[in-house]
Design an enzyme around this catalytic site. Structure first.
Site, PDB file in Angstrom:
ATOM      1  N   LYS A 295       1.004   3.738  -3.281  1.00  0.00           N
ATOM      2  CA  LYS A 295       0.413   5.067  -3.091  1.00  0.00           C
ATOM      3  C   LYS A 295       1.461   6.167  -3.274  1.00  0.00           C
ATOM      4  O   LYS A 295       1.148   7.249  -3.799  1.00  0.00           O
ATOM      5  CB  LYS A 295      -0.258   5.172  -1.721  1.00  0.00           C
ATOM      6  CG  LYS A 295      -1.515   4.307  -1.596  1.00  0.00           C
ATOM      7  CD  LYS A 295      -2.576   4.685  -2.632  1.00  0.00           C
ATOM      8  CE  LYS A 295      -3.867   3.929  -2.440  1.00  0.00           C
ATOM      9  NZ  LYS A 295      -4.925   4.320  -3.398  1.00  0.00           N
TER      10      LYS A 295
ATOM     11  N   TYR B 151       0.831  -1.208   0.000  1.00  0.00           N
ATOM     12  CA  TYR B 151       0.000   0.000   0.000  1.00  0.00           C
ATOM     13  C   TYR B 151       0.864   1.256   0.000  1.00  0.00           C
ATOM     14  O   TYR B 151       0.659   2.170  -0.810  1.00  0.00           O
ATOM     15  CB  TYR B 151      -0.921  -0.002   1.217  1.00  0.00           C
ATOM     16  CG  TYR B 151      -2.003   1.054   1.172  1.00  0.00           C
ATOM     17  CD1 TYR B 151      -3.145   0.866   0.393  1.00  0.00           C
ATOM     18  CD2 TYR B 151      -1.905   2.227   1.914  1.00  0.00           C
ATOM     19  CE1 TYR B 151      -4.153   1.827   0.351  1.00  0.00           C
ATOM     20  CE2 TYR B 151      -2.899   3.183   1.879  1.00  0.00           C
ATOM     21  CZ  TYR B 151      -4.016   2.979   1.094  1.00  0.00           C
ATOM     22  OH  TYR B 151      -5.008   3.944   1.060  1.00  0.00           O
TER      23      TYR B 151
END
Length: 272
Positions: A158, A154
């Site tokens: 991101k 993640y």
């Protein structure tokens, strides 16, 4: 950009921030394609919005990291409403925990959280350059400016989403293509609570890292912030104002920030 009478595509539109964006856009007079991997959820959102704003949305299901599917969304928008003015690359997944993430985990996170943005931009930016305008809105995360305790997939994807949005703005911002990048912390949506029920202490710490760092906002509050930023054509959208101060602290003394994050992680793991 004023969104009234504009045509938008919202991915991840079946719930959370995406559904709130679809409703807010329709309220402002935009026409919206609500897209989601879960076709039933997308349809439900579309029907709910149309009940208040008749004829303002259509829905579609499918994997929005697939180039062919993105093209189909663009085609649906054009046949239903007209050329796409705004594309909200909002679909995202939480990813796996730690170094146990498999090659497949990394591939899927990269596909959804990053390459979906790249593929949409490759289809739309040339059209926008010809028309002289267009708007790309990337949903990243505060994790893309800071980090995400627990999930490397993640945090990394991101960060990459933020970097791609920056690159788009630098490269095409003087040629009519506007870009905004949304980087919220905790939002009251399904993605936020996934770690709470985890059997892994790292998973529980991942959720608490977000919920204890600041207020948990409702999706509608985030959508309001996004529409305000689009009106002013701002790049960085921070519904949680504290993120900017955290980001400044990180940049001013990286090693101090890393030490602080390690202490924060230890305290969360002790609670988990």
């Amino acid at each position: 950009m004023n969104v009234a009478r504009r045509v938008a595509v919202v991915t991840g539109g079946g719930a959370g921030i995406g559904s709130a964006l679809a409703a807010r856009l329709a309220r402002e007079g935009a026409r919206v394609v609500v897209a989601d991997l879960d076709a039933d959820s997308a349809r439900a959102v579309s029907e709910r919005v149309n009940a208040e704003h008749p004829g303002s949305t259509v829905s579609a299901g499918g994997d929005v990291s697939d180039t062919e599917r993105i093209q189909q969304l663009v085609d649906l928008a054009e046949s239903s409403f007209g050329p796409v003015d705004l594309y909200f690359a909002n679909a995202g997944i939480a990813g796996a925990l730690g170094l146990d993430a498999s090659e497949q985990d990394w591939d899927r996170s990269t596909e959804v959280n990053l390459r979906a943005h790249i593929r949409a931009a490759r289809l739309l930016v040339p059209r926008w350059l010809e028309r002289g305008e267009g708007y790309f809105v990337s949903t990243a995360s505060a994790a893309g400016l800071l980090t995400q305790i627990g999930s490397a997939t993640y945090a990394v994807t991101k960060h990459a989403a933020v970097a791609f949005a920056e690159w788009l703005s630098v490269t095409y911002g003087d040629r009519g293509v506007r870009v905004s990048c949304l980087c919220p912390m905790g939002v009251n949506a399904k993605l936020l609570s996934l770690g709470e029920d985890s059997e892994d202490a790292l998973g529980r710490a991942a959720t608490r890292a977000v919920t204890s760092a600041g207020d948990v906002l409702e999706p509608a509050e985030v959508a309001d912030a996004v529409l305000a930023a689009i009106e002013d054509e701002l790049f960085l959208i921070l519904p949680h104002e504290d993120v900017l101060e955290m980001y400044r602290h990180k940049g001013s003394d990286y090693d101090r920030w890393l030490r602080g994050m390690r202490r924060y992680q230890s305290s969360l793991l002790a609670q988990a």
